[in-house]
Structures are given as structure tokens and as C-alpha cells.
Enzyme design. Sequence first.
Site, PDB file in Angstrom:
ATOM      1  CG  HIS A 103       4.571 -22.910  39.340  1.00 21.11           C
ATOM      2  ND1 HIS A 103       3.325 -23.304  38.927  1.00 21.11           N
ATOM      3  CD2 HIS A 103       4.643 -21.529  39.244  1.00 21.11           C
ATOM      4  CE1 HIS A 103       2.656 -22.271  38.447  1.00 21.11           C
ATOM      5  NE2 HIS A 103       3.460 -21.136  38.433  1.00 21.11           N
ATOM      6  CG  HIS A 105       5.842 -17.486  41.223  1.00 20.53           C
ATOM      7  ND1 HIS A 105       5.890 -16.975  39.828  1.00 20.53           N
ATOM      8  CD2 HIS A 105       4.561 -18.063  41.238  1.00 20.53           C
ATOM      9  CE1 HIS A 105       4.996 -17.376  39.228  1.00 20.53           C
ATOM     10  NE2 HIS A 105       4.253 -18.145  39.956  1.00 20.53           N
TER      11      HIS A 105
END
Length: 143
Positions: A103, A105
Amino acid sequence: MPSYDPNNIFARIIRGELPAERIYEDDRTIVIMDIMPRSDGHALVIPKAPSRTFLDMAPDDIAATYATAQRIARAAMTAFGADGITIQQFNESAGGQVVFHTHIHVLPRHDGVALRPHTGQMAAPEVLAAHADKLRAALVEPG
């Protein structure tokens, strides 16, 4: 390298088994609000294809995920009147990764304002919902 766990929290969110404040979704990515935001508007861009880290992502998934991250970053600049954006991506525990599904940010930043510390304290749902509304309203079609 450890193997991918298909029951990690992000995989469960992608499958709809856990709630999340969703911002955007397409056939390859999903974007949610970080429940422990380090800045207002802190979002997570998550590839739908299973991968533990950036190191085991398929090149097409890397391209799609970073294209979505750019789109979210542009929306965050507008939505939060940001002076800049911080993009972070961590790999394995030694690299700072906590959830072992790749993932990215996306953190809106303002001059002179430090990131909040990662305390493990969750933001109020109504705050996350308001930030999500601002991001969704600022999203524009790529082009």
C-alpha cells in the site's frame, strides 16, 4: 521472504469483509482513509492484486497503483489546500511496514506543520468521513 497472507486487513477490506471509508475504486486499486491519520486527508492506495510488498508486485500493478496514487495526491492538494504531498511506501518490518499487503500512503502537507506521530490512536469516524467527502469531491477524471 515470508508469504502473502490472504486474510490481512487490506485483503479483507478489498473483499468487503471489513468496513473502511472508501474514496475511490477501479478494477486494479482501492483507496481508503487511513484510520490513524498522520495528516488530515491521509489516504491509502491499495492494489487489489495480492502482494506482500512492492518487491513482489507485477509491473502492471505497480503502474496502476502509482497512477491512482498520483490522482489521489492531486485531489488531496485541492481538497486540503496542501502545500505539498508526502508519498510513503514501506516494505517488510525492517522497512517500517505494519500491514503486509502492499500500500501507498498519500499525505497532504502544509508548510511548517509536522506529521502527527503514529500513536495507534484511531481518528473519529465522522472526521474520516468528512475527509473522505472532501477527497471524493476533488477527484477529477484523469486526462
